[in-house]
Scaffold this active site. Sequence first.
Site, PDB file in Angstrom:
ATOM      1  N   ILE A 191       0.835  -1.067  -0.173  1.00 35.76           N
ATOM      2  CA  ILE A 191       0.062   0.010  -0.104  1.00 35.76           C
ATOM      3  C   ILE A 191       0.793   1.247   0.007  1.00 35.76           C
ATOM      4  CG2 ILE A 191      -1.860   1.282   1.213  1.00 35.76           C
ATOM      5  CD1 ILE A 191      -2.762  -1.405   2.201  1.00 35.76           C
ATOM      6  N   ASP A 192       2.156   1.210   0.564  1.00 36.28           N
ATOM      7  CA  ASP A 192       2.963   2.289   0.691  1.00 36.28           C
ATOM      8  C   ASP A 192       3.402   2.634  -0.953  1.00 36.28           C
ATOM      9  OD1 ASP A 192       2.980   2.800   3.235  1.00 36.28           O
ATOM     10  OD2 ASP A 192       4.764   1.686   3.494  1.00 36.28           O
ATOM     11  N   VAL A 193       3.701   1.614  -1.713  1.00 35.57           N
ATOM     12  CA  VAL A 193       3.902   1.791  -3.271  1.00 35.57           C
ATOM     13  C   VAL A 193       2.911   2.407  -3.723  1.00 35.57           C
ATOM     14  CG1 VAL A 193       4.806   0.725  -5.203  1.00 35.57           C
ATOM     15  CG2 VAL A 193       5.683   0.200  -2.929  1.00 35.57           C
TER      16      VAL A 193
END
Length: 197
Positions: free
Chosen positions: A131-133
């Site tokens: 999700i960070d990406v």
Amino acid sequence: MIKIGPASPLYDCFNTIIYGMAHMRGKRSVLVDIGSSGGRELFERLVKSVDAVIWNATDLQVKRMGLDLESLKALNKYAMFCQLDCFGGVRCGPRSDYLGYENNVQATTGIMPRFGGSAETPEEHAHVGTIDVMGGFGAALGVAVALYQKAKTGHAGRAQTSLSALSGVLWIPFCYQYEGRGHFDEPPVSMLRAMMH
């Protein structure tokens, strides 16, 4: 690109150095306390010199640091602003100003149990931040659209996305019925109830 980091590191060496070797290449950086008078002066000089400001912060932090729409326009009316955070979004909710990270979002949005964990034994969906990406891609898209808007209209827009908003992308395969799709293997209702409390 100029990355401003806090004078006192907020993370451990693994996150600041190891990830930094991969993700900070080609960037200039400065460590500064933007809450101090000298740090604030430097910060404002940098804001006046750029086309875009991208910040990982809640609405409360944005306002407190004077980067709300009116304050930013006073510093640089041509700068586009992109905000990322954990639980924020267009509509405010009870967690909008909570700080958080990938694992917090995976736990609160049901990603962990969906991809193999449970309420008793949480399991990360993927290591090194799925999700960070997506947050980075979402912010990049927001910046690109806002800069296009600025080129066409002269108006500098504001983009905003959050990890929790982007977690919905991981749910897309479970939202549609189509020919050849297998049985929907939904998490147990008791598990979903446990996550909601």
